[in-house]
Design an enzyme around this catalytic site. Structure first.
Site, short mmCIF file in Angstrom:
data_model
loop_
_atom_site.label_atom_id
_atom_site.label_comp_id
_atom_site.label_asym_id
_atom_site.label_seq_id
_atom_site.Cartn_x
_atom_site.Cartn_y
_atom_site.Cartn_z
N ASP A 21 0.85 -1.17 0.00
CA ASP A 21 0.00 0.00 0.00
C ASP A 21 0.89 1.23 0.00
O ASP A 21 2.07 1.16 0.37
CB ASP A 21 -0.89 -0.02 1.24
N ASP A 23 -0.35 5.19 0.64
CA ASP A 23 -0.71 6.18 1.64
C ASP A 23 -0.75 5.56 3.03
O ASP A 23 -1.52 4.64 3.29
CB ASP A 23 -2.09 6.79 1.32
#
Length: 342
Positions: A21, A23
């Site tokens: 991932d 953010d």
């Protein structure tokens, strides 16, 4: 030792691809998460693929931002929910069909790349609506989408994250805008991004991973997405989800491994599992979870043992600690810790 060896002593070596991932895991807005570069940029380590629910930027733009922050990345190694959303639409509606885009030009470009026609008005007779995050989304485009959806257009959301981590803190995410359209149309979209499977399946397919590890900061998207796809996962406490969130996590939101930071990739997998620990006492008495450990025991070790006990005894109403470390972890689990990210 070859990466992807299930018998490897170090977590990173047990997997051939890390599905990361962005953010809250690799960066927060314009800044890299402290220590992320050193943890990920390792000679001979697993390949890195970046899997993001954020549909606001093109893969090339994301790769460029990663390069600026010191992470190796190519456009091919960035897999976005906008690409998965475009794929879902192309499978559902005829080539050349008009799709009303609620989002950035980068999302519109992905729609064009799969042979569909991006439009911004209900007057262009769209047969579908695609919705992704844009900081410029306002009432006018939401109104156009409302008209199209109420008229029967097929609706795909890139993701339904209610919040988005930034360098200033949590701000509203695409899911909050999706909620507005749901309220206005009494409809629900198909979802391309995590925790739905399309994005994760696309990432595994593109990376040709045999043993991928999903790494993220949100139990409701990254971890739930990994579980939906049958993949192992590592939750890092550098972004959205907190210890208090984990305490009440449903089985579908529980990670394989838990750590404070990405530096845990150099630890043993067994140490990172949420399980009882010989240096920690964690037990439930009258719906209260009591936690105790010596002052020299790492708080994350205590947290894993506390969660293991809590998940075996649903219905806990309070968490209490004995000793400074036990008390600190109890505060984390109950949401009383200073600086909790609500």
């Amino acid at each position: 030792m070859t990466v992807g060896d299930p018998a490897a002593d170090v977590l990173r070596d047990r997997y051939d691809v890390l599905l990361l991932d962005l953010d809250g895991t690799v960066y927060a807005g314009a800044e890299a998460i402290p220590g992320a570069r050193d943890a990920l940029v390792v000679d001979g380590g697993p390949r890195l693929f970046y899997v993001t629910n954020n549909a606001s930027r093109s893969p090339a733009h994301v790769a460029g931002h990663l390069n600026e922050l010191g992470f190796p990345a190519t456009e091919f190694e960035v897999v976005t929910s906008s690409q998965s959303a475009a794929r879902l639409l192309a499978q559902r509606i005829p080539a050349g069909s008009a799709v009303l885009v609620v989002g950035t030009d980068a999302l519109a470009d992905e729609i064009e790349l799969v042979g569909l026609r991006s439009v911004r008005s209900y007057d262009d007779a769209p047969v579908a609506v695609v919705q992704g995050h844009s900081p410029d989304t306002g009432w006018r485009i939401l109104a156009e989408a409302t008209l199209a959806i109420r008229a029967g257009a097929y609706w795909v959301a890139s993701n339904v994250d209610t919040t988005l981590p930034t360098e200033r803190g949590l701000c509203l995410g695409n899911g909050s805008m999706v909620a507005a359209l749901r309220a206005a149309t009494d409809r629900a979209p198909d979802v391309a991004g995590k925790p739905a499977r399309p994005l994760m399946d696309d990432a595994v397919r593109r990376s040709s991973a045999d043993r991928p590890l999903v790494i993220g900061d949100r139990i409701d998207t990254d971890i739930a997405g990994a579980n939906n796809a049958g993949l192992d996962s590592l939750l890092v406490l550098s972004g959205v989800s907190t210890a208090a969130d984990l305490l009440v996590a449903q089985p579908s939101e529980r990670p394989t491994y838990l750590a404070d930071t990405l530096a845990a990739l150099d630890e043993t997998p067994e140490a990172l599992r949420i399980a009882p620990h010989h240096d920690v006492t964690a037990q439930v008495e009258d719906e209260v979870l009591w936690i105790a450990a010596g002052d020299d025991v790492d708080e994350c070790v205590v947290l894993r043992a506390g969660l293991a006990a809590a998940w075996e005894a649903p219905g806990i109403t309070d968490v209490r600690g004995r000793g400074p470390v036990g008390a600190a972890v109890a505060d984390q689990l109950s949401g009383r810790a200073h600086g909790r990210r609500d």
